[in-house]
Design a protein around this motif. Structure first.
Motif, mmCIF file in Angstrom:
data_model
loop_
_atom_site.group_PDB
_atom_site.id
_atom_site.type_symbol
_atom_site.label_atom_id
_atom_site.label_comp_id
_atom_site.label_asym_id
_atom_site.label_seq_id
_atom_site.Cartn_x
_atom_site.Cartn_y
_atom_site.Cartn_z
ATOM 1 N N LEU A 198 3.341 32.652 -6.224
ATOM 2 C CA LEU A 198 4.397 33.586 -5.846
ATOM 3 C C LEU A 198 5.588 33.494 -6.807
ATOM 4 N N ALA A 199 5.960 32.279 -7.212
ATOM 5 C CA ALA A 199 7.072 32.098 -8.156
ATOM 6 C C ALA A 199 6.745 32.704 -9.518
ATOM 7 N N VAL A 200 5.521 32.494 -9.997
ATOM 8 C CA VAL A 200 5.121 33.049 -11.297
ATOM 9 C C VAL A 200 5.120 34.579 -11.240
ATOM 10 N N GLY A 214 6.822 36.467 -9.176
ATOM 11 C CA GLY A 214 8.219 36.904 -9.031
ATOM 12 C C GLY A 214 8.971 36.870 -10.348
ATOM 13 N N PHE A 215 8.765 35.821 -11.141
ATOM 14 C CA PHE A 215 9.421 35.724 -12.447
ATOM 15 C C PHE A 215 8.923 36.818 -13.385
ATOM 16 N N ALA A 216 7.624 37.101 -13.361
ATOM 17 C CA ALA A 216 7.074 38.189 -14.186
ATOM 18 C C ALA A 216 7.656 39.537 -13.768
ATOM 19 N N ALA A 217 7.827 39.753 -12.480
ATOM 20 C CA ALA A 217 8.426 41.003 -12.001
ATOM 21 C C ALA A 217 9.891 41.099 -12.431
ATOM 22 N N TYR A 218 10.601 39.996 -12.416
ATOM 23 C CA TYR A 218 12.002 39.961 -12.849
ATOM 24 C C TYR A 218 12.121 40.331 -14.327
ATOM 25 N N ILE A 219 11.263 39.766 -15.160
ATOM 26 C CA ILE A 219 11.256 40.100 -16.588
ATOM 27 C C ILE A 219 10.896 41.573 -16.779
ATOM 28 N N ARG A 272 -12.044 26.396 2.159
ATOM 29 C CA ARG A 272 -11.733 26.800 0.793
ATOM 30 C C ARG A 272 -10.576 27.779 0.832
ATOM 31 N N GLY A 273 -9.775 27.765 -0.214
ATOM 32 C CA GLY A 273 -8.647 28.682 -0.286
ATOM 33 C C GLY A 273 -7.436 28.001 -0.891
ATOM 34 N N MET A 274 -6.342 28.697 -0.887
ATOM 35 C CA MET A 274 -5.116 28.194 -1.491
ATOM 36 C C MET A 274 -4.360 27.321 -0.496
ATOM 37 N N THR A 275 -3.764 26.286 -1.030
ATOM 38 C CA THR A 275 -2.859 25.495 -0.209
ATOM 39 C C THR A 275 -1.502 26.189 -0.211
ATOM 40 N N LEU A 276 -0.638 25.770 0.652
ATOM 41 C CA LEU A 276 0.696 26.362 0.709
ATOM 42 C C LEU A 276 1.433 26.150 -0.603
ATOM 43 N N MET A 277 1.292 24.985 -1.194
ATOM 44 C CA MET A 277 1.985 24.693 -2.451
ATOM 45 C C MET A 277 1.471 25.583 -3.583
ATOM 46 N N SER A 278 0.177 25.770 -3.693
ATOM 47 C CA SER A 278 -0.348 26.636 -4.761
ATOM 48 C C SER A 278 0.055 28.088 -4.533
ATOM 49 N N PHE A 279 0.134 28.515 -3.279
ATOM 50 C CA PHE A 279 0.584 29.878 -2.976
ATOM 51 C C PHE A 279 2.036 30.070 -3.411
#
Length: 128
Positions: A17-19, A21-26, A6-13
């Protein structure tokens, strides 16, 4: 008995991370806008505490206001954004600052903030 992982796949991670990062940028874009607004509010409060400010002429009051803003490196507030009116219910001035800040976000998308601050400048400078 077979155990499943159980856990996150690389793609979901990467998506999370992108979401984040975008929130931090805003957040970084918005922080500078609100930091400047806080400087405007502090400058207005400082003017209210200035002895004899209610007796000053509008040009002197605006000069003191912009000198306070220059200390905090505010660059979006211009003289045409500041209005002074004589108080109707006593001596002093009603000072309003209305301005808009537009920051580029991504491509042709911008973040726009409209800010309003006001203060009653009633300090007569004689201890009251």
């Amino acid at each position: 008995m077979k155990r499943t992982q159980r856990g996150m796949t690389l793609m979901s991670f990467i998506i999370v991370l992108a979401v984040v990062g975008f929130a931090a940028y805003i957040g970084m874009k918005l922080f500078s806008m609100y930091s400047e607004y806080y400087s405007v509010r502090q400058a207005l409060k400082g003017l209210q505490a200035e002895p004899g400010i209610a007796k000053q002429d509008p040009a002197k009051i605006k000069n003191l206001f912009f000198r306070r803003l220059n200390i905090s490196y505010s660059e979006n507030v211009k003289p045409e954004h500041v209005t002074l009116q004589r108080r109707q219910d006593g001596p002093g001035w009603d000072m309003e600052v209305n301005y808009e800040v537009r920051k580029e976000l991504v491509g042709n998308l911008d973040v726009v903030g409209k800010f309003h601050a006001d203060e009653q400048l009633t300090n007569m400078g004689d201890g009251g």
